[in-house]
Design an enzyme around this catalytic site. Structure first.
Site, PDB file in Angstrom:
ATOM      1  N   HIS A 101      43.942  27.739  84.853  1.00  0.00           N
ATOM      2  CA  HIS A 101      43.691  28.527  85.957  1.00  0.00           C
ATOM      3  C   HIS A 101      42.541  29.117  86.099  1.00  0.00           C
ATOM      4  O   HIS A 101      42.353  29.249  86.692  1.00  0.00           O
ATOM      5  CB  HIS A 101      45.295  29.201  86.185  1.00  0.00           C
ATOM      6  CG  HIS A 101      45.042  30.434  84.985  1.00  0.00           C
ATOM      7  ND1 HIS A 101      46.127  30.784  84.031  1.00  0.00           N
ATOM      8  CD2 HIS A 101      44.317  32.063  84.737  1.00  0.00           C
ATOM      9  CE1 HIS A 101      46.019  30.986  83.274  1.00  0.00           C
ATOM     10  NE2 HIS A 101      44.326  32.496  83.675  1.00  0.00           N
TER      11      HIS A 101
ATOM     12  N   ASP B 116      48.793  24.326  82.360  1.00  0.00           N
ATOM     13  CA  ASP B 116      47.752  25.306  82.038  1.00  0.00           C
ATOM     14  C   ASP B 116      46.701  24.937  80.682  1.00  0.00           C
ATOM     15  O   ASP B 116      46.135  26.096  80.270  1.00  0.00           O
ATOM     16  CB  ASP B 116      48.447  26.765  81.720  1.00  0.00           C
ATOM     17  CG  ASP B 116      47.452  27.385  82.701  1.00  0.00           C
ATOM     18  OD1 ASP B 116      46.356  26.771  83.129  1.00  0.00           O
ATOM     19  OD2 ASP B 116      47.401  28.821  82.746  1.00  0.00           O
TER      20      ASP B 116
ATOM     21  N   SER C  92      42.522  35.454  79.538  1.00  0.00           N
ATOM     22  CA  SER C  92      43.337  34.384  79.554  1.00  0.00           C
ATOM     23  C   SER C  92      42.358  33.147  78.649  1.00  0.00           C
ATOM     24  O   SER C  92      41.016  32.951  79.286  1.00  0.00           O
ATOM     25  CB  SER C  92      43.713  34.312  81.271  1.00  0.00           C
ATOM     26  OG  SER C  92      44.678  34.750  81.475  1.00  0.00           O
TER      27      SER C  92
END
Length: 462
Positions: free
Chosen positions: A117, A147, A221
């Site tokens: 992402h 992911d 992230s």
């Protein structure tokens, strides 16, 4: 006198043997690379110690140099109806959007792992190292289900890189550090403990997270979750928060799963997933009572998918899976987490309880695209990576055949079409559909969202 001399010699020889044995065995393991042998000794020293009594500096110093800032530049077209009305301008305005995240260097020649992402829809990727050097990055491959994405930069020097620990050996309560590089501030470090393992957030099929209470905020992230030796045990992926900022829990993809995905991308160009093909539900006290069985832990099999490794090995409906190889299985995320580290044709030992007896059944895992299942007279099969790319979708199952009498008049149109969701739940793959159906009464109607062969989206009820 001779007797005492002999006793003294034996005592001395025994002590010397013990000392040499200790040095050879324990010191060789301590200086080796095996995380499995080091973990019990290491964790034992930290029992009942507070954070103030543990030195995080060496691990932090090692990890910060391996974590990078990732900048995602994308372009979108924005349409302005007012401008079009007054000035007659046709077409939209091109606007540049910038997203940021973190990444972890995993090789000295510039391979970097981050979240899918973080780099999604990027037209341009830029990586900034902890020493402020900036490089253009190339996308090597992605796995949207877990992911994870793999990038590559061509640096003018050998880079510091993270070493992978065995995430199966991570223990709840173990101290960990979350390292990110948000907003180009250089690497930041927070500390916490492992709160839980094999967490299932039920988000687009992603399973088996490591949960920690180390503070992770937007921009972190794709950063590193490391143990107190600075070794990588996970890739920080998301937080659980009502506000969008850290509120107590964060989640990381385990390093064993991450490593397997990276190896697959580099060797095959895509992720190779070995499928067991046994579908069911977690056991608990209530469910065990309903089923009339004694086991309250394990994975109860409600359906075995045709052509799967489980079917060929003889696993049956009603079996309770309690172990895969040496990994104890009490929950669905534990089962999927272990299987996500395996490839097609890998052989695993499945320990099941059947009619009160424990059996160990060797199973050869199969490819995801060779299994199928039946749903209300529709035979379903998995999509290939090429199919997903062709239709620009991330999940779905193809209708291979129609045997439902009421649907036979539409067989020509239905065969080859793709079911995207059932009852508003994504049809991620054949196993996910089988699991959904295992919790559904056959007499209930099912709402199906369908992508036809000519690209139309239809909804109907079976």
């Amino acid at each position: 006198m001779k007797r005492y001399s002999a006793l003294l010699f034996i005592a001395f020889f025994s002590g010397a043997t013990t000392l040499v044995g200790y040095k050879l065995f324990f010191e060789s393991h301590r200086n080796g690379n095996s995380i499995v042998t080091m973990a019990p000794q290491y964790n034992a020293r930290n029992v009942a110690l507070g954070a103030e009594n543990i030195d995080f500096t060496a691990a932090a110093d090692q990890a910060v140099h391996t974590v990078v800032h990732v900048k995602n530049v994308s372009v979108r077209t924005v349409y302005d109806p007012i401008r079009e009305f007054f000035y007659g301008a046709r077409g939209g305005i091109q606007q540049e959007q910038i997203g940021t995240g973190s990444g972890v260097i995993i090789s000295q020649d510039g391979y970097i792992v981050t979240n899918n992402h973080v780099i999604k829809d990027a037209n341009q990727l830029e990586v900034t190292l902890n020493n402020k050097k900036v490089y253009k990055a190339k996308l090597i491959g992605t796995d949207s289900k877990m992911d994870i994405a793999l990038l590559k930069i061509d640096a003018d020097e050998k880079l510091p890189y993270a070493t992978f620990a065995d995430s199966d050996q991570v223990r709840v309560g173990e101290w960990v550090l979350a390292v990110g590089n948000p907003y180009n501030l250089t690497s930041t470090v927070t500390a916490g403990i492992v709160s839980a393992k094999a967490r299932n957030l039920d988000t687009n099929g992603i399973q088996s997270f490591i949960q920690t209470d180390a503070a992770v905020n937007p921009g972190n992230s794709g950063g590193a979750l490391v143990n107190t030796r600075g070794e990588l045990i996970g890739i920080n992926t998301m937080i659980s928060s009502p506000t969008g900022s850290y509120a107590g829990y964060s989640f990381a993809v385990p390093s064993n799963i991450t490593r397997k995905i990276i190896e697959d991308i580099m060797e095959f160009g895509n992720v190779q997933r070995g499928v067991l093909g046994a579908v069911g539900n977690e056991l608990n006290g209530v469910r065990a009572k309903e089923l009339g069985i004694k086991q309250t832990e394990g994975y109860y099999i409600t359906n075995v998918i045709e052509n799967s490794g489980a079917a060929k090995a003889g696993i049956k409906k009603g079996d309770v899976i309690v172990k895969l190889d040496n990994q104890k299985i009490t929950t669905y995320p534990e089962l999927t987490g272990y299987l996500n580290t395996k490839r097609p044709n890998d052989r695993i030992n499945v320990t099941v309880i059947r009619d009160g007896q424990t059996k160990v059944i060797p199973v050869t895992l199969v490819k995801n695209d060779v299994i199928n299942t039946e749903f209300r007279g529709l035979e379903l099969e998995n999509l290939s990576a090429a199919d997903k790319k062709r239709y620009n979708i991330e999940s779905g199952v193809r209708i291979k055949n129609v045997t439902n009498e009421r649907l036979l008049p539409y067989k020509e149109e239905l065969v080859g079409s793709i079911i995207l969701s059932i009852d508003n739940t994504n049809a991620a793959d054949v196993e996910a559909v089988s699991k959904m159906l295992g919790n559904k009464d056959d007499r209930e109607g099912a709402s199906v969202r369908l992508l036809t062969k000519n690209g139309q989206i239809l909804r109907f009820i079976i």
